[in-house]
Structure formats: C-alpha cells, structure tokens
Design a protein around this motif. Structure first.
Motif, PDB file in Angstrom:
ATOM      1  N   PRO A  54       0.832  -1.213   0.000  1.00 26.84           N
ATOM      2  CA  PRO A  54       0.000   0.000   0.000  1.00 26.84           C
ATOM      3  C   PRO A  54       0.860   1.253   0.000  1.00 26.84           C
ATOM      4  O   PRO A  54       2.036   1.216   0.388  1.00 26.84           O
ATOM      5  N   PRO A  55       0.305   2.379  -0.450  1.00 30.25           N
ATOM      6  CA  PRO A  55       1.050   3.648  -0.389  1.00 30.25           C
ATOM      7  C   PRO A  55       1.449   3.964   1.048  1.00 30.25           C
ATOM      8  O   PRO A  55       0.657   3.781   1.973  1.00 30.25           O
ATOM      9  N   LEU A  56       2.688   4.424   1.197  1.00 27.56           N
ATOM     10  CA  LEU A  56       3.176   4.788   2.529  1.00 27.56           C
ATOM     11  C   LEU A  56       3.690   6.222   2.533  1.00 27.56           C
ATOM     12  O   LEU A  56       4.199   6.719   1.532  1.00 27.56           O
ATOM     13  N   MET A  57       3.591   6.842   3.662  1.00 28.33           N
ATOM     14  CA  MET A  57       4.076   8.193   3.869  1.00 28.33           C
ATOM     15  C   MET A  57       5.598   8.236   3.817  1.00 28.33           C
ATOM     16  O   MET A  57       6.281   7.366   4.345  1.00 28.33           O
ATOM     17  N   THR A  58       6.136   9.255   3.157  1.00 23.31           N
ATOM     18  CA  THR A  58       7.574   9.511   3.163  1.00 23.31           C
ATOM     19  C   THR A  58       7.889  10.523   4.267  1.00 23.31           C
ATOM     20  O   THR A  58       7.183  11.516   4.425  1.00 23.31           O
ATOM     21  N   THR A  59       8.937  10.260   5.002  1.00 24.60           N
ATOM     22  CA  THR A  59       9.334  11.105   6.132  1.00 24.60           C
ATOM     23  C   THR A  59      10.656  11.794   5.819  1.00 24.60           C
ATOM     24  O   THR A  59      11.601  11.146   5.376  1.00 24.60           O
ATOM     25  N   GLY A  65      18.109  12.931  12.402  1.00 22.11           N
ATOM     26  CA  GLY A  65      17.081  11.916  12.233  1.00 22.11           C
ATOM     27  C   GLY A  65      15.730  12.282  12.806  1.00 22.11           C
ATOM     28  O   GLY A  65      14.824  11.437  12.869  1.00 22.11           O
ATOM     29  N   VAL A  66      15.539  13.530  13.201  1.00 21.65           N
ATOM     30  CA  VAL A  66      14.255  13.981  13.759  1.00 21.65           C
ATOM     31  C   VAL A  66      13.376  14.478  12.616  1.00 21.65           C
ATOM     32  O   VAL A  66      13.776  15.378  11.868  1.00 21.65           O
ATOM     33  N   PRO A  67      12.154  13.932  12.437  1.00 20.49           N
ATOM     34  CA  PRO A  67      11.295  14.332  11.319  1.00 20.49           C
ATOM     35  C   PRO A  67      10.893  15.800  11.390  1.00 20.49           C
ATOM     36  O   PRO A  67      10.663  16.349  12.473  1.00 20.49           O
ATOM     37  N   PHE A  68      10.829  16.438  10.229  1.00 20.80           N
ATOM     38  CA  PHE A  68      10.287  17.801  10.174  1.00 20.80           C
ATOM     39  C   PHE A  68       9.299  17.976   9.033  1.00 20.80           C
ATOM     40  O   PHE A  68       8.667  19.030   8.926  1.00 20.80           O
ATOM     41  N   ALA A  69       9.121  16.976   8.178  1.00 19.30           N
ATOM     42  CA  ALA A  69       8.147  17.084   7.088  1.00 19.30           C
ATOM     43  C   ALA A  69       7.721  15.688   6.656  1.00 19.30           C
ATOM     44  O   ALA A  69       8.472  14.711   6.804  1.00 19.30           O
ATOM     45  N   TYR A  70       6.496  15.625   6.119  1.00 22.98           N
ATOM     46  CA  TYR A  70       5.941  14.359   5.650  1.00 22.98           C
ATOM     47  C   TYR A  70       5.288  14.586   4.288  1.00 22.98           C
ATOM     48  O   TYR A  70       4.693  15.641   4.042  1.00 22.98           O
ATOM     49  N   LEU A  71       5.392  13.583   3.433  1.00 22.92           N
ATOM     50  CA  LEU A  71       4.782  13.645   2.105  1.00 22.92           C
ATOM     51  C   LEU A  71       3.894  12.421   1.933  1.00 22.92           C
ATOM     52  O   LEU A  71       4.356  11.286   2.104  1.00 22.92           O
ATOM     53  N   GLU A 311       5.921   9.334  -6.577  1.00 21.91           N
ATOM     54  CA  GLU A 311       6.718   8.286  -5.939  1.00 21.91           C
ATOM     55  C   GLU A 311       7.061   8.666  -4.510  1.00 21.91           C
ATOM     56  O   GLU A 311       7.041   7.822  -3.604  1.00 21.91           O
ATOM     57  N   LEU A 312       7.377   9.923  -4.295  1.00 24.40           N
ATOM     58  CA  LEU A 312       7.705  10.372  -2.945  1.00 24.40           C
ATOM     59  C   LEU A 312       6.485  10.304  -2.029  1.00 24.40           C
ATOM     60  O   LEU A 312       6.611  10.067  -0.828  1.00 24.40           O
ATOM     61  N   LYS A 313       5.295  10.505  -2.585  1.00 23.71           N
ATOM     62  CA  LYS A 313       4.085  10.518  -1.778  1.00 23.71           C
ATOM     63  C   LYS A 313       3.586   9.122  -1.424  1.00 23.71           C
ATOM     64  O   LYS A 313       2.756   8.979  -0.528  1.00 23.71           O
ATOM     65  N   ILE A 314       4.046   8.101  -2.121  1.00 23.54           N
ATOM     66  CA  ILE A 314       3.550   6.752  -1.846  1.00 23.54           C
ATOM     67  C   ILE A 314       4.659   5.774  -1.477  1.00 23.54           C
ATOM     68  O   ILE A 314       4.381   4.659  -1.049  1.00 23.54           O
ATOM     69  N   LYS A 566      21.032  10.531   3.235  1.00 21.75           N
ATOM     70  CA  LYS A 566      20.724   9.162   2.852  1.00 21.75           C
ATOM     71  C   LYS A 566      19.234   9.026   2.602  1.00 21.75           C
ATOM     72  O   LYS A 566      18.414   9.682   3.245  1.00 21.75           O
ATOM     73  N   VAL A 567      18.881   8.160   1.657  1.00 23.27           N
ATOM     74  CA  VAL A 567      17.489   7.824   1.391  1.00 23.27           C
ATOM     75  C   VAL A 567      17.327   6.327   1.609  1.00 23.27           C
ATOM     76  O   VAL A 567      18.035   5.514   1.002  1.00 23.27           O
ATOM     77  N   THR A 568      16.417   5.948   2.488  1.00 29.41           N
ATOM     78  CA  THR A 568      16.118   4.538   2.714  1.00 29.41           C
ATOM     79  C   THR A 568      14.694   4.241   2.300  1.00 29.41           C
ATOM     80  O   THR A 568      13.820   5.109   2.369  1.00 29.41           O
ATOM     81  N   ASP A 569      14.451   3.005   1.844  1.00 22.06           N
ATOM     82  CA  ASP A 569      13.116   2.636   1.398  1.00 22.06           C
ATOM     83  C   ASP A 569      12.262   2.195   2.578  1.00 22.06           C
ATOM     84  O   ASP A 569      12.683   2.269   3.743  1.00 22.06           O
ATOM     85  N   ARG A 570      11.063   1.710   2.273  1.00 16.55           N
ATOM     86  CA  ARG A 570      10.117   1.350   3.331  1.00 16.55           C
ATOM     87  C   ARG A 570      10.611   0.188   4.196  1.00 16.55           C
ATOM     88  O   ARG A 570      10.102  -0.041   5.295  1.00 16.55           O
ATOM     89  N   HIS A 571      11.603  -0.551   3.690  1.00 17.12           N
ATOM     90  CA  HIS A 571      12.163  -1.667   4.449  1.00 17.12           C
ATOM     91  C   HIS A 571      13.430  -1.273   5.210  1.00 17.12           C
ATOM     92  O   HIS A 571      14.077  -2.115   5.826  1.00 17.12           O
ATOM     93  N   GLY A 572      13.787   0.009   5.136  1.00 19.29           N
ATOM     94  CA  GLY A 572      14.978   0.468   5.830  1.00 19.29           C
ATOM     95  C   GLY A 572      16.262   0.243   5.064  1.00 19.29           C
ATOM     96  O   GLY A 572      17.356   0.446   5.609  1.00 19.29           O
ATOM     97  N   GLU A 573      16.142  -0.149   3.782  1.00 16.73           N
ATOM     98  CA  GLU A 573      17.329  -0.389   2.971  1.00 16.73           C
ATOM     99  C   GLU A 573      17.781   0.902   2.284  1.00 16.73           C
ATOM    100  O   GLU A 573      16.962   1.650   1.742  1.00 16.73           O
ATOM    101  N   ASP A 574      19.083   1.141   2.290  1.00 15.69           N
ATOM    102  CA  ASP A 574      19.650   2.319   1.638  1.00 15.69           C
ATOM    103  C   ASP A 574      19.493   2.182   0.126  1.00 15.69           C
ATOM    104  O   ASP A 574      19.921   1.188  -0.466  1.00 15.69           O
TER     105      ASP A 574
END
Length: 710
Positions: A54-59, A65-71, A311-314, A566-574
């Motif tokens: 399913p579509p997931l939020m990008t942080t 490592g502290v979030p400041f925006a979400y897409l 892509e960034l939004k999902i 760094k950009v990691t995917d939904r599984h935490g992989e770089d």
C-alpha cells in the motif's frame, strides 16, 4: 412468487459456493474455458494484491534523524500484528466477522442469512462480507486501483458478479496468508476518514497514541468507523460515534471479549479525542514556517534526481537531510531581526553550506518571512532551476569572479597593485551611457563608470580592492582577462543554475520577442560584451552564492549544494542516492589565495567592517559585499572553514524602487541607501556568531607565494 424467488436465491448461493470452491466439479467445453480463465484472473489478482504494497508516507528528517516534514496522499504507517493491541483485534472481529478464525475467507452461513434478509427487504447484495473480503475490496480500491477512477468504481459495484469475484479472491488469499497476517493487512489498508488510512495513522490522528496502546473505548470507536468513516466522524457527529462505539463494546461482550460489567464501564467513558483531530501535516507547508523553504528545496532536489513527486508521496521513504535545526532557527531570527517579516516589499534570504572536498551540505535556507503557498504569502525560490529569487542582482559580490579569472590568467597576485581611478572609460566594453563626464574622454568610447565616491586611491593591492570594492579596478581587470573568462568563472565556482536562467531570472523563453529573454545570462553577457557583469546586476540565487563561498573554502572544489545524507526505502534499505560528482574547478593554491584575498572585508576600511564590529566578529573569514546601482538589492557572502553563507536583501514588490535603511526601519523609498555592509552583512554576522559559538577558531589556508606578488 416469494417462495419461488427464495428457492432461486438459495440455488444461486449453492452454485456460487461450488464455483468459489475452486472448480472442484469437472467442467468441459466453453464453460470449462470460462471457468479456467476466471481462475487465472483470480489467481493473478491475488498475486498482485499480495505483492503490491500500500502507499506509505515519506518522512523527511533533519541531520539528527528527527522528522520535520511528511509527504503522502494516504497517511499510513504499516504496523506488524504484534504492535496492535489485542482489544483492537477483538473489537474488529466482534463487529465485522465473528467467525473470522473459523471460515476460509467466506462465511457461507452469514452469506445465506444476509441473502435471505436482503431478499425480504428488496435488496440483493448487502452484508455478510468477511474481514478477508473487506481486505480484498479495500486493497483493490485504495491500492491496486488507487489512480484508476474506473477501476475503483468497478471494485465497489454492488453486484453479484463483483461479490463473487471478491469472494473467490478472498478464498485464494486465505491459502496464502495466516489469519493474523490478513487482519494486520486489513488494519493497514482500511480508511478512517479523509487522508487517514490504517490503524497507526488513525490512532495518532484521533487519540494521539499508537496501536499497541489503544484502550477498549478507543479501539471500539475505531472498529465502528471502518465501514462508514464519514458518517461516523467523531468530530462532526460525536453522538453517532458514541452510539456506534457502545454498540461495538456490547458486541465485544457478546463475543466473550469483555464481561458485561467491563462493557458498561467502558461505555461510560468520553470519546477522549485528540485536540485537534488531525493527521500529520503533509507537504512543505506542514513543515512549519522555519523549515518550509528547506523542505521545498529537498523535494525539488529529489525530483531533479530521478524521483517523481507521486513516488515520494507513496514510496514510504525516509529521507535524512543535512538540515541543522539550530542554525536554521538562528538564521531565520537574524533575517527577521534585520528585516521584520511584516516589512512590505523587502525580502531577506539566507543560505548556509558546509564546505568540503567531497560534499557541500546545505544546512540552512531561510527568509525573513514565513513559507506559504497562498498568493498573499511570501515565496522565494531556493528550488532552482525554476527561478532565482533576487531579480536585481548581488552587486559587487560578482567582482570575486573577475578576481579569480585574473589570478588564473597569471601575472597577478593578491598583493599586486592594480589601477583604481576615480572614473574610467573602457575602449573594450559596451553597456554604459555615451560619453564619460569628468574623464575628458570623447563620446565614442563605449563604457563609462566611476567609483562610489572619491575616497579611493588611484592604485591599491588586489586584496584591498576586494575589501573596499572600487568599480573601476574590476572593469579594468575584466578588460585584461576578457568577459568570457569572467562569465565562465562564475559558472565554474558555483553560479550554474543562475547562469542558466535569463536576465529576468527564469528559464530562457525561445518564443519571447525580447532577445535577452531567449538566451541564458551567460549567453547574454558574452554576446553583448556588457562589462557590467562584474558589478552583478543580474538575477542571482542566494544558495548558489553561498556555494561559491564554499567552493573557495574547499580548495577550489565545487560540489552540488546537496541537502541529502541518505534515502532509505520502506524496508529500511539504503537506496544508494548519489549527487553529481564534485569537480576541481580551479587549482587549490588559487582558491586559497582568493580566500585570503577576501579576508579584509571585515577589517579596517572593509565594506563589512562596521557590521563585524557590531556583532563582535574576530574570526578569520573570507567576505564580500555587494550593492546594486539603484539600491534595489544588496548582498554579502562569507565563509570560514566550518560554514559558508550568503545573504541577499532585495525588493520583491511590484514597485521597482530602492531600499532605505537609514533614519528608520527598512522600507521602500524613491532613492535607496542600502549597502551590502548593512542589512546583509549584519544578518550574516548575527547568525554566524551563534553558529560558531562552540567551535574552535580555524585559520585561513596558507597562500602560495606565486599568488601573493608574482
């Protein structure tokens, strides 16, 4: 008639049951082909469902490592089964599918009961969907067919054919997933109103908690919402939400998940909604007034490097950036201190880049006003190449490029004495008014200019010229090295996107009737032979000015200004995000010499000396001020070994008037009196003093003798 209809309905249910059982009865001919085709389609859809996340939020996070925006389009955070409170599972099963753990995807007893009820009430399709069937429907609507309106409509049609297809897929799903996996996936995909999808998002938005901490009343309210989140919106219809919640609690008691006494106690609890009920804000506006410009730059940087906005939004990425929160806040406070955010028509922008030979990290991007998307709110364009923010230019800051080109040509060092007459008539360049009053030069010469006042000596060392900024000295140097070399040097040191815009500060327009708007700034200045380039009259990016300073403090190594760690995917992989490679654009001894050559601006007669003294600045640093001819903008760039920064103050109104800073607060006026050593330099020294407060003082690099006095 009613008996016949009922018999027909029961027969239809029996046939459907046989079909759904996977074609256990041998079939032949056309019917067999159709059945096989249906089985293949069901199997393919099942595989697609199980393999399409399913579509997931990008942080987007800061450097720590502290979030400041979400897409996102759908606010969703995946939650494993063991992170969902048992009371939530109990509430859902008790309400939606009491025999969930017993059936194989379709509850035939409930289906027959619902069919009889619907027949007696004149309906044909309502009720009896299991949690597995509901998972199938929601996954089709909100995941597989998310961007296909027609597909979404088909997946929600109230027809027997759609119900049969849904049921067959549900039975296939049951052969592939455990009950806990199905329940978990259902809780991840189901909508809870608006952009809220899944139990984690709903827990945060409605109760400011997490799924593993849900109480019985909270779980019951959420379980009651799933089939009608709009009608049962607890903010809009609290009475309906409580009524439905209490019904769910009663069902939990009937299903032996609560005692009757516990149920009655839980029913007396208030809704206890978060105040306000809101999902995490999406987009850069949601990142707040301090970080919006930086967020916009991050998104633009990613889209220019292969990521689509969709892509960034999902995608469910985690994007760790180089944003320094403290420095950003300090820079914004400094920008507002010099030019209050309510000041009509005057913008104050600042950018900070960390020098380095392998990366140039962008740590802050701010403006005196707050980031926003409404027409009446201030906007600036750090997200090149769409535009550059200061349309009037950085003024004498561009003399740095002339000095660099002259040093590279050879025969000149930072202690070499150069000509700096009070006025000058160029026999090489066009661009000035005809004739040179006060010089005795005839009308035929092309470019005439004078220094700001008569305080300059007729000759001075290049280092002093960089500190005091006589116009004539740098036009003479520009003649010596050639305009093309100066324009190319600006590009090499960092003004790459700026030089790719036209003189209006936007991408060239090949259809424009104005020639100068059809070409880039680089092409325009080279083609016109206009000597004013060294005086910086053209639109300029604050970020790229900061990166020029970073290039000089990095031994002549240019790197793209980057906000990405760094950009990691939904599984935490770089995912291995990489910026464009760095380049050695001038030799290191030249860059070091120019850095030292620019170190007098905050000292003695330097144009930024008063601002440096005001804020107690004593560290070694390079610096250069700039002011445009009609005082519509002014700038300052400066750098230490730790940070490089630029500030531009400019008129961003629809009235092309000057900026006044003396005898009152900053304001637009007929004839301005702003200089780079006033508001821009004060802003820079203000936040840089704080940024360096706990850092050891570092010297400027040594100068190769050949760049001192050849």
């Amino acid at each position: 008639m009613r008996t016949a209809a009922l018999a027909k309905l029961i027969g239809l249910c029996l046939v459907a049951g046989l079909l759904l059982a996977g074609m256990a009865i041998p079939v032949v001919g056309a019917a067999g082909l159709v059945s096989n085709r249906m089985s293949d389609q069901v199997a393919a859809t099942t595989v697609s469902m199980l393999e399409t996340p399913p579509p997931l939020m990008t942080t987007i996070t800061d450097k720590d490592g502290v979030p400041f925006a979400y897409l996102y389009d759908q606010y969703r955070v995946l939650t494993p089964p063991d992170k969902v409170a048992q009371v939530m599972k109990d509430a859902l099963v008790s309400t939606e599918d009491r025999r969930f753990y017993e059936h194989k995807g379709v509850d035939w007893l409930a289906t027959l009961r619902a069919a009889l009820r619907n027949q007696s009430e004149g309906g044909t399709t309502q009720g009896a969907s299991t949690i597995t069937q509901q998972y199938v429907k929601n996954h089709l609507v909100h995941v597989l067919e998310r961007e296909d309106v027609g597909g979404q409509k088909e997946a929600q049609e109230q027809t027997i054919a759609r119900k049969l297809r849904e049921a067959r897929i549900a039975m296939h799903v049951e052969t592939q997933l455990s009950k806990d996996e199905i329940l978990s996936r259902y809780l991840d995909v189901v909508p809870f109103g608006g952009t809220i999808y899944g139990i984690a998002a709903a827990s945060q938005a409605y109760f400011n908690t997490t799924p593993d901490r849900l109480t019985v009343p909270q779980a019951a309210m959420l379980a009651g919402m799933v089939n009608s989140p709009t009608f049962l919106d607890p903010e809009a219809r609290p009475d309906k939400a409580i009524e439905r919640r209490n019904m769910v609690i009663d069902l939990m008691a009937e299903n032996a998940k609560l005692s009757r006494e516990q149920a009655e106690e839980h029913k007396r609890a208030p809704l206890g909604l978060a105040t306000p009920v809101r999902p995490l804000s999406t987009g850069c506006v949601g990142s707040g007034v301090e970080f919006g410009f930086y967020c916009s730059f991050v998104v633009n940087h990613l889209t220019r490097n292969g990521y689509s906005l969709n892509e960034l939004k999902i995608g469910g990425y985690t994007i760790r950036t180089t944003l320094d929160r403290a420095l950003t806040q300090q820079a914004k406070q400094a920008a507002e201190a010099q030019v209050p955010k309510t000041t009509p028509g005057i913008a104050n922008t600042a950018a900070v880049v960390r020098p380095g030979k392998e990366r140039h990290e962008v740590v802050a991007l701010v403006a005196n006003r707050d980031y926003g998307l409404k027409k009446e709110e201030f906007q600036t364009q750090f997200d090149l190449p769409s535009a550059v923010e200061n349309k009037f230019g950085a003024g004498s800051v561009y003399k740095v490029f002339t000095a660099a080109a002259a040093l590279e040509k050879g025969g000149l060092g930072i202690e070499s004495v150069i000509e700096s007459p009070g006025s000058y008539a160029s026999r090489v360049f066009r661009g000035g008014a005809p004739g040179c009053p006060g010089t005795g030069e005839p009308f035929t010469y092309w470019y005439c200019l004078r220094n700001h006042d008569g305080s300059y000596p007729p000759r001075m060392p290049l280092k002093e010229a960089l500190a005091t900024s006589p116009n004539t000295a740098f036009v003479i140097l520009e003649e010596r090295v050639g305009l093309d070399a100066v324009v190319d040097m600006a590009h090499r040191l960092g003004m790459r996107e700026t030089m790719a815009t036209n003189i209006a500060g936007v991408p060239p327009d090949p259809k424009s009737k104005q020639k100068e708007l059809r070409v880039t700034q680089a092409e325009f200045y080279k083609g016109s032979g206009n000597a004013s380039f060294t005086l910086g009259p053209a639109p300029t990016s604050t970020l790229e000015l900061a990166n020029v300073a970073a290039t000089l403090m990095s031994g002549g190594v240019w790197c793209p200004p980057s906000p990405i760690v760094k950009v990691t995917d939904r599984h935490g992989e770089d995912v291995g995000f990489r910026d464009a490679p760095c380049e050695q654009v001038v030799e290191e001894p030249l860059a070091n010499a120019l850095a030292v050559g620019m170190s007098g601006d905050d000292q003695d007669r330097g144009t930024a000396a008063a601002a440096a003294k005001q804020f107690g600045w004593t560290r070694p640093a390079l610096g250069k001020t700039g002011t445009t001819e009609e005082y519509k903008s002014a700038a300052f760039i400066g750098a230490t070994a730790d940070y490089a920064g630029a500030v531009q103050v400019f008129n961003d109104s629809t009235s092309p008037s000057g900026i006044c800073v003396n005898a009152g607060p900053p304001r637009l006026c007929g004839e301005g009196d702003i200089y780079g050593g006033t508001l821009p330099a004060r802003t820079w020294f203000d936040f840089m003093m704080k940024a360096h407060a706990n850092l050891p003082e570092k010297p400027l690099p040594p100068v190769d003798p050949r760049y001192l006095r050849p």
